[in-house]
Scaffold this motif. Structure first.
Motif, PDB file in Angstrom:
ATOM      1  N   ASN A 166       0.848  -1.181   0.000  1.00 55.71           N
ATOM      2  CA  ASN A 166       0.000   0.000   0.000  1.00 55.71           C
ATOM      3  C   ASN A 166       0.891   1.241   0.000  1.00 55.71           C
ATOM      4  OD1 ASN A 166      -1.848   2.033   0.345  1.00 55.71           O
ATOM      5  ND2 ASN A 166      -2.685   1.272   2.269  1.00 55.71           N
ATOM      6  N   ASN A 167       1.149   1.786  -1.177  1.00 57.18           N
ATOM      7  CA  ASN A 167       1.972   2.988  -1.314  1.00 57.18           C
ATOM      8  C   ASN A 167       1.131   4.217  -1.640  1.00 57.18           C
ATOM      9  OD1 ASN A 167       4.580   2.022  -0.753  1.00 57.18           O
ATOM     10  ND2 ASN A 167       4.747   1.105  -2.783  1.00 57.18           N
ATOM     11  N   THR A 168      -0.139   4.190  -1.240  1.00 56.26           N
ATOM     12  CA  THR A 168      -0.977   5.373  -1.412  1.00 56.26           C
ATOM     13  C   THR A 168      -0.567   6.432  -0.396  1.00 56.26           C
ATOM     14  OG1 THR A 168      -2.649   4.510   0.113  1.00 56.26           O
ATOM     15  CG2 THR A 168      -2.919   4.005  -2.233  1.00 56.26           C
ATOM     16  N   CYS A 169      -1.197   7.595  -0.475  1.00 55.62           N
ATOM     17  CA  CYS A 169      -0.754   8.718   0.370  1.00 55.62           C
ATOM     18  C   CYS A 169      -0.900   8.426   1.853  1.00 55.62           C
ATOM     19  CB  CYS A 169      -1.499   9.994  -0.014  1.00 55.62           C
ATOM     20  SG  CYS A 169      -3.271   9.961   0.319  1.00 55.62           S
ATOM     21  N   LEU A 196       8.141  15.367   7.862  1.00 58.51           N
ATOM     22  CA  LEU A 196       8.221  15.992   6.542  1.00 58.51           C
ATOM     23  C   LEU A 196       9.193  15.283   5.601  1.00 58.51           C
ATOM     24  CD1 LEU A 196       8.144  19.776   7.554  1.00 58.51           C
ATOM     25  CD2 LEU A 196       6.278  18.402   6.605  1.00 58.51           C
ATOM     26  N   SER A 197      10.009  14.361   6.142  1.00 52.91           N
ATOM     27  CA  SER A 197      10.988  13.643   5.321  1.00 52.91           C
ATOM     28  C   SER A 197      10.474  12.299   4.814  1.00 52.91           C
ATOM     29  CB  SER A 197      12.286  13.435   6.124  1.00 52.91           C
ATOM     30  OG  SER A 197      12.893  14.673   6.436  1.00 52.91           O
ATOM     31  N   GLN A 198       9.217  11.989   5.070  1.00 55.52           N
ATOM     32  CA  GLN A 198       8.638  10.761   4.537  1.00 55.52           C
ATOM     33  C   GLN A 198       8.582  10.839   3.012  1.00 55.52           C
ATOM     34  OE1 GLN A 198       5.070   9.236   6.918  1.00 55.52           O
ATOM     35  NE2 GLN A 198       5.043  11.420   7.416  1.00 55.52           N
ATOM     36  N   ILE A 199       8.318   9.685   2.371  1.00 56.61           N
ATOM     37  CA  ILE A 199       8.057   9.732   0.925  1.00 56.61           C
ATOM     38  C   ILE A 199       6.927  10.736   0.722  1.00 56.61           C
ATOM     39  CG2 ILE A 199       7.123   8.466  -1.043  1.00 56.61           C
ATOM     40  CD1 ILE A 199       8.632   6.026  -0.084  1.00 56.61           C
ATOM     41  N   PRO A 200       7.163  11.773  -0.056  1.00 54.85           N
ATOM     42  CA  PRO A 200       6.249  12.913  -0.037  1.00 54.85           C
ATOM     43  C   PRO A 200       4.899  12.665  -0.708  1.00 54.85           C
ATOM     44  CG  PRO A 200       7.945  13.229  -1.694  1.00 54.85           C
ATOM     45  CD  PRO A 200       8.324  11.996  -0.936  1.00 54.85           C
ATOM     46  N   CYS A 201       3.917  13.350  -0.178  1.00 51.98           N
ATOM     47  CA  CYS A 201       2.631  13.471  -0.865  1.00 51.98           C
ATOM     48  C   CYS A 201       2.860  14.293  -2.123  1.00 51.98           C
ATOM     49  CB  CYS A 201       1.647  14.159   0.079  1.00 51.98           C
ATOM     50  SG  CYS A 201       0.136  14.739  -0.701  1.00 51.98           S
ATOM     51  N   SER A 202       2.045  14.075  -3.141  1.00 52.11           N
ATOM     52  CA  SER A 202       2.228  14.788  -4.407  1.00 52.11           C
ATOM     53  C   SER A 202       1.993  16.292  -4.300  1.00 52.11           C
ATOM     54  CB  SER A 202       1.293  14.222  -5.481  1.00 52.11           C
ATOM     55  OG  SER A 202       1.782  12.985  -5.945  1.00 52.11           O
ATOM     56  N   ARG A 203       1.429  16.765  -3.194  1.00 52.40           N
ATOM     57  CA  ARG A 203       1.200  18.198  -3.043  1.00 52.40           C
ATOM     58  C   ARG A 203       2.450  18.933  -2.575  1.00 52.40           C
ATOM     59  NH1 ARG A 203       1.889  20.492   2.160  1.00 52.40           N
ATOM     60  NH2 ARG A 203      -0.030  21.719   2.098  1.00 52.40           N
ATOM     61  N   MET A 204       3.508  18.197  -2.209  1.00 55.24           N
ATOM     62  CA  MET A 204       4.723  18.827  -1.713  1.00 55.24           C
ATOM     63  C   MET A 204       5.545  19.429  -2.859  1.00 55.24           C
ATOM     64  SD  MET A 204       4.770  18.773   1.518  1.00 55.24           S
ATOM     65  CE  MET A 204       4.328  17.943   3.046  1.00 55.24           C
ATOM     66  N   CYS A 205       6.396  20.395  -2.511  1.00 58.20           N
ATOM     67  CA  CYS A 205       7.234  21.050  -3.530  1.00 58.20           C
ATOM     68  C   CYS A 205       8.284  20.092  -4.094  1.00 58.20           C
ATOM     69  CB  CYS A 205       7.931  22.275  -2.929  1.00 58.20           C
ATOM     70  SG  CYS A 205       6.799  23.625  -2.537  1.00 58.20           S
ATOM     71  N   ASP A 206       8.930  19.338  -3.221  1.00 57.23           N
ATOM     72  CA  ASP A 206       9.967  18.409  -3.652  1.00 57.23           C
ATOM     73  C   ASP A 206       9.416  16.987  -3.601  1.00 57.23           C
ATOM     74  OD1 ASP A 206      12.204  16.928  -4.194  1.00 57.23           O
ATOM     75  OD2 ASP A 206      13.330  17.523  -2.401  1.00 57.23           O
ATOM     76  N   ILE A 207       9.078  16.440  -4.764  1.00 54.69           N
ATOM     77  CA  ILE A 207       8.518  15.082  -4.808  1.00 54.69           C
ATOM     78  C   ILE A 207       9.505  14.081  -5.411  1.00 54.69           C
ATOM     79  CG2 ILE A 207       6.122  15.872  -4.877  1.00 54.69           C
ATOM     80  CD1 ILE A 207       6.149  15.316  -7.895  1.00 54.69           C
ATOM     81  N   SER A 208      10.784  14.465  -5.465  1.00 54.55           N
ATOM     82  CA  SER A 208      11.794  13.601  -6.090  1.00 54.55           C
ATOM     83  C   SER A 208      11.884  12.236  -5.397  1.00 54.55           C
ATOM     84  CB  SER A 208      13.160  14.287  -6.086  1.00 54.55           C
ATOM     85  OG  SER A 208      13.549  14.642  -4.775  1.00 54.55           O
ATOM     86  N   LYS A 209      11.623  12.206  -4.087  1.00 52.24           N
ATOM     87  CA  LYS A 209      11.723  10.946  -3.351  1.00 52.24           C
ATOM     88  C   LYS A 209      10.626   9.958  -3.745  1.00 52.24           C
ATOM     89  CE  LYS A 209      12.805   9.399   1.357  1.00 52.24           C
ATOM     90  NZ  LYS A 209      12.780   9.757   2.796  1.00 52.24           N
ATOM     91  N   ARG A 210       9.604  10.426  -4.460  1.00 58.72           N
ATOM     92  CA  ARG A 210       8.565   9.508  -4.930  1.00 58.72           C
ATOM     93  C   ARG A 210       9.100   8.541  -5.976  1.00 58.72           C
ATOM     94  NH1 ARG A 210       3.575  10.048  -3.291  1.00 58.72           N
ATOM     95  NH2 ARG A 210       2.671   9.022  -5.119  1.00 58.72           N
ATOM     96  N   LEU A 211      10.259   8.861  -6.546  1.00 61.87           N
ATOM     97  CA  LEU A 211      10.894   7.937  -7.491  1.00 61.87           C
ATOM     98  C   LEU A 211      11.219   6.603  -6.823  1.00 61.87           C
ATOM     99  CD1 LEU A 211      13.302  10.361  -9.392  1.00 61.87           C
ATOM    100  CD2 LEU A 211      11.236   9.274 -10.291  1.00 61.87           C
ATOM    101  N   ASP A 212      11.405   6.622  -5.493  1.00 56.57           N
ATOM    102  CA  ASP A 212      11.666   5.372  -4.763  1.00 56.57           C
ATOM    103  C   ASP A 212      10.530   4.374  -4.962  1.00 56.57           C
ATOM    104  OD1 ASP A 212      13.917   6.638  -3.864  1.00 56.57           O
ATOM    105  OD2 ASP A 212      13.251   6.876  -1.786  1.00 56.57           O
TER     106      ASP A 212
END
Length: 247
Positions: A166-169, A196-212
């Motif tokens: 479950n990788n939803t928000c 704030l350092s969790q895999i980010p929600c898509s509303r965040m400015c820096d979503i680069s960690k979502r690549l994980d």
């Protein structure tokens, strides 16, 4: 107390003996909510208001994660419900944003201390941190995107021939256990950073960690969940659909 966002400090709530329960409803209809909000507000906001008006009396804590949720909070407050709102920064990697959220956490502690007439229990706060979900060793299917109802998630898990993540928000909440400290401001600075350092929600400015979530070699396929009128995740879905090679 009910909560809806993974940036909610549920471990902090445990420090006041408050049990936090994720609220993730799907309404059969929007008969009640449509009397209070416009029909083109996101379907989760409608479901949330519908659920609260029908069955919920517990306090709810929300974050300012999007305009729809903020307006939902306004509606619930106007209807006499007990609503706590945390001002969630958009910039998840900036030190000033983390300072802002630290102040929100300290303000929340002060508010609960006065309302409940009890002190914040550091031991209960530490004990509330868990080790997170068990790691999947082989190939798996990822459910990504916006929040997903537990019934639908369980159906996917039952039907999938592979394990499901479950990788939803709300599903990928992960906060490490904090270092021992008796300095509350220092501890909340650490906690703010961790949230704030969790895999980010898509509303965040820096979503680069979502690549994980999409570059894991064990990822076999994605089931993507979106919510009507949710721009954040609809845009991500469109991009992933056109760029990823996995099904």
């Amino acid at each position: 107390m009910k909560y809806i966002c993974k940036y909610t400090p549920i471990e902090l709530l445990a420090g006041f003996d408050i049990k936090a329960e994720l609220l993730n409803p799907i309404a059969e209809n929007h008969e009640l909510s449509s009397q209070h909000i416009h029909s083109n507000l996101c379907s989760f906001s409608h479901s949330l208001i519908e659920e609260r008006l029908k069955t919920c009396s517990d306090p709810i804590i929300i974050t300012s994660c999007c305009d729809s949720i903020e307006r939902t909070g306004d509606v619930l407050k106007s209807l006499g419900q007990e609503v706590y709102v945390l001002n969630l920064p958009h910039n998840n990697s900036d030190c000033c944003a983390k300072l802002l959220y630290q102040k929100e956490l300290l303000k929340l502690i002060d508010s609960f201390s006065k309302t409940l007439n009890k002190s914040f229990d550091l031991k209960k706060f530490y004990d509330a941190f868990d080790s997170g979900p068990e790691e999947i060793t082989g190939q798996y299917v990822s459910v990504m995107g916006a929040r997903i109802n537990s019934d639908l998630l369980n159906l996917i898990i039952t039907e999938s021939p592979l394990p499901v993540k479950n990788n939803t928000c709300t599903g990928n909440r992960s906060v490490a256990k904090p270092p021992q400290s008796n300095d509350l401001e220092e501890l909340m600075a650490w906690y703010s950073d961790a949230l704030l350092s969790q895999i980010p929600c898509s509303r965040m400015c820096d979503i680069s960690k979502r690549l994980d979530l999409t570059e894991d070699p064990k990822l076999y396929g994605i089931i993507y969940s979106t919510v009507n009128f949710c721009d954040f995740y609809s845009f991500e879905y469109a991009e992933l659909k056109s760029t990823l090679k996995i099904p």
